[in-house]
Write a protein that holds these residues in place. Structure first.
Motif, PDB file in Angstrom:
ATOM      1  N   ASP A   1       0.828  -1.206   0.000  1.00  0.00           N
ATOM      2  CA  ASP A   1       0.000   0.000   0.000  1.00  0.00           C
ATOM      3  C   ASP A   1       0.862   1.256   0.000  1.00  0.00           C
ATOM      4  OD1 ASP A   1      -2.421  -1.295  -0.091  1.00  0.00           O
ATOM      5  OD2 ASP A   1      -2.952  -0.949   1.998  1.00  0.00           O
ATOM      6  N   SER A   2       1.873   1.270   0.872  1.00  0.00           N
ATOM      7  CA  SER A   2       2.716   2.463   0.999  1.00  0.00           C
ATOM      8  C   SER A   2       3.485   2.754  -0.281  1.00  0.00           C
ATOM      9  CB  SER A   2       3.698   2.296   2.164  1.00  0.00           C
ATOM     10  OG  SER A   2       3.020   2.235   3.402  1.00  0.00           O
ATOM     11  N   MET A   3       3.981   1.704  -0.934  1.00  0.00           N
ATOM     12  CA  MET A   3       4.775   1.899  -2.138  1.00  0.00           C
ATOM     13  C   MET A   3       3.908   2.286  -3.341  1.00  0.00           C
ATOM     14  SD  MET A   3       7.936   1.677  -1.292  1.00  0.00           S
ATOM     15  CE  MET A   3       8.890   1.369  -2.785  1.00  0.00           C
ATOM     16  N   THR A   4       2.713   1.747  -3.429  1.00  0.00           N
ATOM     17  CA  THR A   4       1.826   2.167  -4.520  1.00  0.00           C
ATOM     18  C   THR A   4       1.315   3.585  -4.273  1.00  0.00           C
ATOM     19  OG1 THR A   4       0.005   0.957  -3.460  1.00  0.00           O
ATOM     20  CG2 THR A   4       1.174  -0.141  -5.250  1.00  0.00           C
TER      21      THR A   4
ATOM     22  N   GLY B   1       1.897   7.155  -6.586  1.00  0.00           N
ATOM     23  CA  GLY B   1       0.781   7.980  -7.035  1.00  0.00           C
ATOM     24  C   GLY B   1      -0.473   7.205  -7.373  1.00  0.00           C
ATOM     25  N   ALA B   2      -0.515   5.923  -6.999  1.00  0.00           N
ATOM     26  CA  ALA B   2      -1.678   5.090  -7.305  1.00  0.00           C
ATOM     27  C   ALA B   2      -2.878   5.476  -6.446  1.00  0.00           C
ATOM     28  CB  ALA B   2      -1.333   3.619  -7.075  1.00  0.00           C
ATOM     29  N   GLN B   3      -4.063   5.234  -6.988  1.00  0.00           N
ATOM     30  CA  GLN B   3      -5.314   5.417  -6.251  1.00  0.00           C
ATOM     31  C   GLN B   3      -6.268   4.279  -6.638  1.00  0.00           C
ATOM     32  OE1 GLN B   3      -6.746   9.434  -6.938  1.00  0.00           O
ATOM     33  NE2 GLN B   3      -5.332  10.251  -5.433  1.00  0.00           N
ATOM     34  N   PRO B   4      -5.934   3.064  -6.213  1.00  0.00           N
ATOM     35  CA  PRO B   4      -6.714   1.903  -6.660  1.00  0.00           C
ATOM     36  C   PRO B   4      -8.041   1.706  -5.957  1.00  0.00           C
ATOM     37  CG  PRO B   4      -4.974   1.201  -5.178  1.00  0.00           C
ATOM     38  CD  PRO B   4      -4.775   2.676  -5.395  1.00  0.00           C
ATOM     39  N   PHE B   5      -8.242   2.385  -4.823  1.00  0.00           N
ATOM     40  CA  PHE B   5      -9.458   2.157  -4.036  1.00  0.00           C
ATOM     41  C   PHE B   5     -10.251   3.451  -3.873  1.00  0.00           C
ATOM     42  CE2 PHE B   5      -6.214  -0.711  -1.841  1.00  0.00           C
ATOM     43  CZ  PHE B   5      -6.496  -1.802  -2.645  1.00  0.00           C
ATOM     44  N   GLU B   6     -11.553   3.301  -3.897  1.00  0.00           N
ATOM     45  CA  GLU B   6     -12.443   4.442  -3.664  1.00  0.00           C
ATOM     46  C   GLU B   6     -13.739   3.916  -3.087  1.00  0.00           C
ATOM     47  OE1 GLU B   6     -13.164   8.185  -3.175  1.00  0.00           O
ATOM     48  OE2 GLU B   6     -11.466   7.779  -4.507  1.00  0.00           O
TER      49      GLU B   6
ATOM     50  N   ALA C   1      -5.517  -3.781 -11.017  1.00  0.00           N
ATOM     51  CA  ALA C   1      -4.947  -4.218 -12.293  1.00  0.00           C
ATOM     52  C   ALA C   1      -4.925  -3.101 -13.331  1.00  0.00           C
ATOM     53  CB  ALA C   1      -5.730  -5.410 -12.833  1.00  0.00           C
ATOM     54  N   SER C   2      -5.864  -2.171 -13.237  1.00  0.00           N
ATOM     55  CA  SER C   2      -5.965  -1.131 -14.258  1.00  0.00           C
ATOM     56  C   SER C   2      -5.294   0.179 -13.869  1.00  0.00           C
ATOM     57  CB  SER C   2      -7.438  -0.860 -14.589  1.00  0.00           C
ATOM     58  OG  SER C   2      -8.139  -0.434 -13.437  1.00  0.00           O
ATOM     59  N   ASP C   3      -4.783   0.286 -12.652  1.00  0.00           N
ATOM     60  CA  ASP C   3      -4.105   1.510 -12.217  1.00  0.00           C
ATOM     61  C   ASP C   3      -2.655   1.472 -12.689  1.00  0.00           C
ATOM     62  OD1 ASP C   3      -2.598   3.406 -10.551  1.00  0.00           O
ATOM     63  OD2 ASP C   3      -4.440   3.594  -9.387  1.00  0.00           O
ATOM     64  N   ASP C   4      -2.281   2.395 -13.565  1.00  0.00           N
ATOM     65  CA  ASP C   4      -0.929   2.339 -14.132  1.00  0.00           C
ATOM     66  C   ASP C   4       0.150   2.629 -13.111  1.00  0.00           C
ATOM     67  OD1 ASP C   4      -1.631   5.026 -13.929  1.00  0.00           O
ATOM     68  OD2 ASP C   4      -0.612   5.605 -15.772  1.00  0.00           O
ATOM     69  N   LYS C   5      -0.202   3.329 -12.037  1.00  0.00           N
ATOM     70  CA  LYS C   5       0.785   3.606 -10.980  1.00  0.00           C
ATOM     71  C   LYS C   5       1.033   2.361 -10.128  1.00  0.00           C
ATOM     72  CE  LYS C   5       1.089   7.911 -12.208  1.00  0.00           C
ATOM     73  NZ  LYS C   5       2.278   8.421 -12.917  1.00  0.00           N
ATOM     74  N   VAL C   6       0.001   1.550  -9.944  1.00  0.00           N
ATOM     75  CA  VAL C   6       0.212   0.247  -9.300  1.00  0.00           C
ATOM     76  C   VAL C   6       1.156  -0.576 -10.154  1.00  0.00           C
ATOM     77  CG1 VAL C   6      -0.873  -1.950  -8.666  1.00  0.00           C
ATOM     78  CG2 VAL C   6      -2.005   0.206  -8.073  1.00  0.00           C
TER      79      VAL C   6
ATOM     80  N   ASP D   1       5.980  -3.628 -11.540  1.00  0.00           N
ATOM     81  CA  ASP D   1       7.031  -3.933 -12.518  1.00  0.00           C
ATOM     82  C   ASP D   1       8.425  -3.710 -11.913  1.00  0.00           C
ATOM     83  OD1 ASP D   1       5.056  -4.508 -14.323  1.00  0.00           O
ATOM     84  OD2 ASP D   1       5.233  -2.626 -15.436  1.00  0.00           O
ATOM     85  N   PHE D   2       8.558  -2.636 -11.170  1.00  0.00           N
ATOM     86  CA  PHE D   2       9.830  -2.322 -10.501  1.00  0.00           C
ATOM     87  C   PHE D   2      10.209  -3.417  -9.504  1.00  0.00           C
ATOM     88  CE2 PHE D   2      11.275  -0.052  -6.489  1.00  0.00           C
ATOM     89  CZ  PHE D   2      12.627  -0.032  -6.816  1.00  0.00           C
TER      90      PHE D   2
END
Length: 453
Positions: free
Chosen positions: A204-207, A211-216, A229-234, A239-240
Motif C-alpha cells: 500500500d505504501s509503495m503504490t 501515485g496510485a489510487q486503486p481504491f475508492e 490491475a488497471s491503475d498504471d501507478k500500481v 514492474d519495478f
C-alpha cells in the motif's frame, strides 16, 4: 540532544488476520459503553490502546481535569483489538469510550457509523496543526473522525558501512531506477538492499508513493471501486519490484519482524529498510550492532519527484454513544494526548513519532542526535546525524488523496494468501498475485453487500 524512546508496542507487519468471532465482555449497552458516568462526581472513561506512551499522559490530564477518571486498557494490538472492538459494538456491550485505531482501519468504523465526528467538539479547526498525511487520514466524508496520535512517513534507513563497501551513496539516489542499480552493487557484496516477503502494508505504501489510487468508496458507503490491475501507478511499482525479485536483489525469504530479520539488520545482510519514521528505536533494540553504522535518507521515488507516503500510524477515535458527558470527557482526553503540548511532549519523550507540525519544527526535536535506551544510556545510532531532521522532511512531503478500503483489515489479512507466493515462486508473477488479490477483494465486497465498480 538525547531522544528518550521506549519501544513502541505497535505491530507493523502488513499481513492482518481476517476478523473472527470473539466473545465480547461487559453487559452495558453500546450507547453507554463501558465507563461509568458517575464515581463520586467524576466521569469515568475507558480507553483502549496498545501504545505504551498513552498511559503516561493520564497523570497530567487528570491533574488538569480532576472531574474525569481515565482507565487505559490494552485490549490487544491492532487486529486483536479490532476484533474485540467490532464484536463489542455489534453485541451492544463492552465497548470503550475512546479507542486507538490505525489510519488504514479508520474508514471501516466511519462507514459503519460506529465512531463519532469530532467536529462537534471543535476538532475541525485543527487542520493546520497536523501534518498533511495524518490530517487527511482522519478526515473522512467531510468529518473529523479521530485525532492523529502519531505518524509513519516513509523514510530510507540504510547501513552506511555496507553502502560504502558497495560504493553506493544513498543521498544521491532519487529514482527507482537508481535504486535498482544500487541494489545490484549491494548484492555483489553479499548483502541485500532490503527485504520483503509479501507485506500488504508495504505494498500500500509503495503504490501510494507511486501515485496510485486503486481504491475508492462512495460517500454513502454503498459502492467501492477496486482497480489494482488497471491503475498504471500500481503497475509502475509492481514492474519495478518484480525486476528486483527476478534478479534476487531483495531478500524475499526473511519474514519481517522475525528473529532472522533482526539478525539480518544486525549483521548487515539486510542493508536498508523502506519503512515508517517510527523505526529508530526498533533498530536500536533489534540490531544493536548497527549502532553508528545506520543513516536516514529520503525515499527514492519512481520518477525522482519529491513526494512521500505513510507507513503506519494511529489515531484516537470516539466510539459512538448517546452519553454526552462521557463523549465530552473522552474527547478532552484525546485532545490532551494528541493536541495539547504537554500531552504530546510526554508521548514523544516516550518514543512516539509526532503527527503535529509544532513538534516536527521545534529545535529540541530537530537537533536530536542520540537515542536513549530504557536504562538511560545514550546511543548515537545514526552516527551523529540529526535524524529527526530527515524524518521531519519526510513527513512534510507526504501526499494526500490515497484511500483505504472500508474493509482494509480483511484486505491486508488475505494479501499473503493471494500474492505471497509471487515473492518466492518464480512461476508466479507479482502481477498475477495482485490480480488474484483484486478478485478476492471484489468477491468479498459483493458478499458484504457493496456495489463493486
Amino acid at each position: 540532544m538525547k531522544f528518550t524512546a521506549m519501544k513502541k508496542a505497535v505491530a507493523l507487519t502488513g499481513a492482518m488476520a481476517m476478523l473472527v468471532g470473539m466473545a465480547a465482555c461487559g453487559n452495558t449497552s453500546s450507547n453507554d459503553n463501558a465507563g461509568s458516568s458517575n464515581d463520586g462526581g467524576k466521569t469515568e472513561i475507558l480507553v483502549w490502546s496498545w501504545d505504551s506512551t498513552l498511559p503516561r499522559t493520564v497523570e497530567g490530564f487528570e491533574a488538569e481535569n480532576p472531574d474525569i477518571k481515565v482507565t487505559v486498557t490494552n485490549a490487544g494490538t491492532n487486529k486483536d483489538e479490532y476484533t474485540a472492538l467490532t464484536n463489542a459494538i455489534e453485541a451492544g456491550s463492552g465497548a470503550p469510550d475512546l479507542v486507538q485505531i490505525e489510519y488504514y482501519a479508520l474508514p471501516e468504523y466511519q462507514i459503519r457509523e460506529q465512531i463519532m465526528d469530532m467536529s462537534e467538539f471543535g476538532a475541525d479547526k485543527f487542520s493546520d496543526f497536523y501534518t498533511p498525511g495524518t490530517w487527511s487520514s482522519v478526515n473522512l466524508n467531510g468529518g473529523v473522525y479521530a485525532l492523529p496520535m502519531d505518524s509513519g512517513p516513509m523514510a530510507w534507513f540504510y547501513n552506511k558501512e555496507v553502502f560504502d563497501k558497495a560504493g553506493v551513496n544513498a543521498d544521491e539516489i532519487k529514482t527507482w531506477d537508481q535504486f535498482y542499480e544500487a541494489a545490484k552493487k549491494i548484492r555483489a557484496t553479499g548483502s541485500y538492499i532490503t527485504s520483503d516477503s509479501g507485506d500488504a502494508g508495504f505494498f500500500d505504501s509503495m503504490t501510494w508513493l507511486a501515485g496510485a489510487q486503486p481504491f475508492e468508496t462512495s460517500k454513502d458507503g454503498t459502492e467501492v471501486s477496486i482497480n489494482l490491475a488497471s491503475d498504471d501507478k500500481v503497475a509502475t511499482f509492481v514492474d519495478f519490484w518484480q525486476k528486483l525479485i527476478d534478479e534476487d536483489l531483495i531478500d524475499t525469504k526473511t519474514v519481517g519482524w522475525s528473529d532472522d530479520w533482526n539478525k539480518g539488520l544486525n549483521d548487515g545482510s539486510i542493508a536498508s529498510l523502506l519503512t515508517g519514521a517510527w523505526m529508530p528505536y526498533n533498530l536500536l533494540s533489534g540490531a544493536p550492532d548497527g549502532e553508528g553504522k545506520w543513516r536516514i535518507a529520503q525515499m527514492p521515488t519512481a520518477d525522482g519527484s519529491t513526494t512521500n507516503s505513510e507507513n503506519g500510524g494511529s489515531s484516537l477515535a470516539l466510539v459512538k454513544t448517546d452519553d454526552k458527558a462521557k463523549a465530552e470527557a473522552a474527547y478532552k482526553f484525546a485532545e490532551y494526548a494528541c493536541h495539547n503540548a504537554e500531552g504530546i511532549k510526554t508521548r514523544v519523550d516516550g518514543g512516539a513519532f509526532p503527527a503535529d507540525n509544532d513538534t516536527l519544527s521545534s529545535d529540541e526535536f530537530l537537533n536530536m542526535t542520540a537515542l536513549t535506551d530504557s536504562d538511560g544510556n545514550a546511543h548515537e545510532y545514526f552516527g551523529g546525524q540529526k535524524f529527526n531532521e530527515a524524518l521531519a522532511e519526510a513527513a512534510a512531503n507526504v501526499s494526500t488523496g490515497y484511500k483505504f478500503l472500508p474493509f482494509e483489515v480483511y484486505a491486508r489479512g488475505v494479501y499473503a494468501d493471494d500474492a505471497g507466493a509471487a515473492y518466492t515462486d518464480k512461476s508466479i508473477t507479482l502481477k498475477d498475485g495482485i490480480a488474484a488479490w483484486e478478485k478476492n477483494l471484489k468477491d468479498f465486497a459483493e458478499q458484504q453487500g457493496y456495489t463493486v465498480k
